[in-house]
Write an enzyme that holds these catalytic residues in place. Structure first.
Site, PDB file in Angstrom:
ATOM      1  N   ASP A 118       0.865  -1.174   0.000  1.00 56.24           N
ATOM      2  CA  ASP A 118       0.000   0.000   0.000  1.00 56.24           C
ATOM      3  C   ASP A 118       0.907   1.232   0.000  1.00 56.24           C
ATOM      4  O   ASP A 118       2.122   1.120   0.252  1.00 56.24           O
ATOM      5  CB  ASP A 118      -0.883  -0.058   1.254  1.00 56.24           C
ATOM      6  CG  ASP A 118      -1.704   1.208   1.456  1.00 56.24           C
ATOM      7  OD1 ASP A 118      -2.395   1.631   0.508  1.00 56.24           O
ATOM      8  OD2 ASP A 118      -1.643   1.778   2.562  1.00 56.24           O
ATOM      9  N   ASP A 137      -0.382   5.061   1.020  1.00 57.75           N
ATOM     10  CA  ASP A 137      -0.724   6.013   2.081  1.00 57.75           C
ATOM     11  C   ASP A 137      -0.600   5.366   3.456  1.00 57.75           C
ATOM     12  O   ASP A 137      -1.236   4.351   3.753  1.00 57.75           O
ATOM     13  CB  ASP A 137      -2.147   6.540   1.890  1.00 57.75           C
ATOM     14  CG  ASP A 137      -2.254   7.536   0.749  1.00 57.75           C
ATOM     15  OD1 ASP A 137      -1.342   8.372   0.612  1.00 57.75           O
ATOM     16  OD2 ASP A 137      -3.235   7.480  -0.011  1.00 57.75           O
ATOM     17  N   GLU A 168     -15.747   3.220   6.773  1.00 61.21           N
ATOM     18  CA  GLU A 168     -14.552   2.490   6.339  1.00 61.21           C
ATOM     19  C   GLU A 168     -13.850   1.799   7.507  1.00 61.21           C
ATOM     20  O   GLU A 168     -13.351   0.678   7.370  1.00 61.21           O
ATOM     21  CB  GLU A 168     -13.575   3.460   5.659  1.00 61.21           C
ATOM     22  CG  GLU A 168     -12.313   2.793   5.165  1.00 61.21           C
ATOM     23  CD  GLU A 168     -11.328   3.791   4.566  1.00 61.21           C
ATOM     24  OE1 GLU A 168     -10.442   3.367   3.810  1.00 61.21           O
ATOM     25  OE2 GLU A 168     -11.445   5.001   4.866  1.00 61.21           O
ATOM     26  N   SER A 186      -2.823   1.244  -4.447  1.00 62.61           N
ATOM     27  CA  SER A 186      -3.287   2.389  -3.665  1.00 62.61           C
ATOM     28  C   SER A 186      -4.692   2.815  -4.066  1.00 62.61           C
ATOM     29  O   SER A 186      -4.999   2.924  -5.250  1.00 62.61           O
ATOM     30  CB  SER A 186      -2.337   3.577  -3.853  1.00 62.61           C
ATOM     31  OG  SER A 186      -2.835   4.722  -3.181  1.00 62.61           O
ATOM     32  N   ALA A 187      -5.503   3.059  -3.049  1.00 64.00           N
ATOM     33  CA  ALA A 187      -6.832   3.619  -3.285  1.00 64.00           C
ATOM     34  C   ALA A 187      -6.780   5.137  -3.320  1.00 64.00           C
ATOM     35  O   ALA A 187      -7.810   5.798  -3.384  1.00 64.00           O
ATOM     36  CB  ALA A 187      -7.799   3.148  -2.189  1.00 64.00           C
ATOM     37  N   LYS A 198      -8.301  -3.756  -3.570  1.00 61.79           N
ATOM     38  CA  LYS A 198      -6.887  -3.723  -3.938  1.00 61.79           C
ATOM     39  C   LYS A 198      -6.366  -5.155  -4.039  1.00 61.79           C
ATOM     40  O   LYS A 198      -5.658  -5.657  -3.168  1.00 61.79           O
ATOM     41  CB  LYS A 198      -6.084  -2.911  -2.915  1.00 61.79           C
ATOM     42  CG  LYS A 198      -6.420  -1.432  -2.935  1.00 61.79           C
ATOM     43  CD  LYS A 198      -5.461  -0.610  -2.093  1.00 61.79           C
ATOM     44  CE  LYS A 198      -5.661  -0.843  -0.621  1.00 61.79           C
ATOM     45  NZ  LYS A 198      -4.766   0.008   0.187  1.00 61.79           N
ATOM     46  N   ASP A 238      -1.497  -1.003   5.933  1.00 61.70           N
ATOM     47  CA  ASP A 238      -1.845  -0.424   7.230  1.00 61.70           C
ATOM     48  C   ASP A 238      -3.318  -0.602   7.577  1.00 61.70           C
ATOM     49  O   ASP A 238      -3.788  -0.043   8.571  1.00 61.70           O
ATOM     50  CB  ASP A 238      -1.492   1.072   7.265  1.00 61.70           C
ATOM     51  CG  ASP A 238      -2.450   1.919   6.426  1.00 61.70           C
ATOM     52  OD1 ASP A 238      -3.001   2.906   6.931  1.00 61.70           O
ATOM     53  OD2 ASP A 238      -2.653   1.575   5.241  1.00 61.70           O
TER      54      ASP A 238
END
Length: 322
Positions: free
Chosen positions: A69, A71, A116, A184-185, A233, A258
């Site tokens: 990932d 961020d 989320e 990555s989103a 993802k 994360d």
């Protein structure tokens, strides 16, 4: 650190545990074992971690790929006790975006972020909300007509930082021809610009993210490609891309993220043999530690470095060169 053994072995104390755990690894380097002994490093199943590490090291760099990932994983969660921005945040706070647009985006985040991170909902239940959040946000951002050059300025003026040791990891992966896939989103254009400004973007690196589309004048017209959100993802986001098929010999994976949803990013790896999952627990330590330990092989609590990943990749590279 938890000393539970998933093989139902028992140890008389920390010294006996580590004597067994690191017996085969200590011949390579003390650095890795010392790092994994640190108090902020947690493992629910150290036996499984040991087996995976041995597999990664024995097979070497030619069979390894890294999936991560971005961020709050490659980038820092905080620096000097101040929160660091995400790629979306950098875009949403750009000086070229009006206060009205900023408010709309903040209102969306206030509404959907709680969903989320709601651990009372399954990922499947969250997906429709995430699609609604990302789609609405992208539609709003597209109306700003922001210029590509403003992204460069936004990144340079932001507080985004890569984890300590990230540059070292990126260079070692490049030097050893180990592929790095970044799922990555966030916003791919901002992510790539951050890597270029703060580190390097090498040919062994690929980004799967939400990329913008610009006209001939460099003005934003919208987003292109498949929508990437927190919970897709994985191979479904590749949508026809033959990335994993081209790496069939690279059946070992170091996976970093994360969030609990990041653990599926290696889904689709061909002939997967060993997948060592490293999770960064950046906040809500007491609340989330048990869940993270159930999902990740190694959990790093409040760690703003890439020390663990660097030590592991270093061991793999060192073994390959001998």
């Amino acid at each position: 650190m938890y000393l539970h053994s998933c093989d139902n072995k028992s140890y008389r104390g920390v010294s006996e545990f580590y004597s067994s755990f690191w017996y085969t690894l200590i011949m390579y380097s003390n650095k890795l074992s010392e790092i994994l002994k640190q108090a902020h490093v947690h493992m629910k199943c150290p036996d499984a971690v040991e087996r995976k590490l041995q597999k990664l090291i024995a097979d070497g760099t030619n069979h390894l790929q890294v999936i991560s990932d971005f961020d709050m994983t490659i980038s820092k969660y905080k620096h000097l006790n101040k929160r660091c921005p995400s790629t979306h945040s950098i875009l949403e706070t750009n000086n070229m975006i009006s206060d009205d647009i900023k408010k709309q985006l903040k209102d969306l985040k206030d509404k959907y972020y709680a969903i989320e991170i709601d651990h009372n909902l399954t990922n499947e239940e969250k997906v429709p909300y995430m699609i609604e959040w990302w789609t609405t946000a992208h539609d709003i951002i597209a109306k700003t007509k922001i210029n590509r050059k403003h992204l460069q300025e936004g990144v340079s003026q932001s507080g985004i930082r890569l984890r300590d040791g990230c540059n070292e990891l990126i260079e070692v992966l490049y030097e050893n021809n180990i592929p790095l896939l970044i799922f990555s989103a966030g916003v791919g254009d901002v992510l790539q610009e951050a890597l270029k400004q703060k580190s390097n973007f090498h040919p062994n690196m690929q980004i799967i993210s939400n990329f913008m589309e610009f006209d001939d004048q460099g003005e934003l017209t919208g987003f292109k490609g498949r929508l990437i959100h927190t919970f897709n993802k994985n191979e479904s986001a590749l949508d026809g891309d033959d990335y994993f098929e081209l790496l069939t010999q690279r059946h070992n994976v170091i996976l970093m993220g994360d969030m609990l949803g990041d653990t599926s990013m290696a889904d689709g790896v061909q002939n997967l043999s060993a997948c060592l999952k490293i999770g960064f627990l950046n906040a809500k330590f007491d609340e989330l530690l048990d869940q993270f330990m159930d999902a990740w092989d190694i959990v790093l609590v409040d760690d703003q470095t890439m020390d663990v990943a660097n030590a592991i990749v270093g061991e793999v590279a060192a073994k390959q060169s001998t």
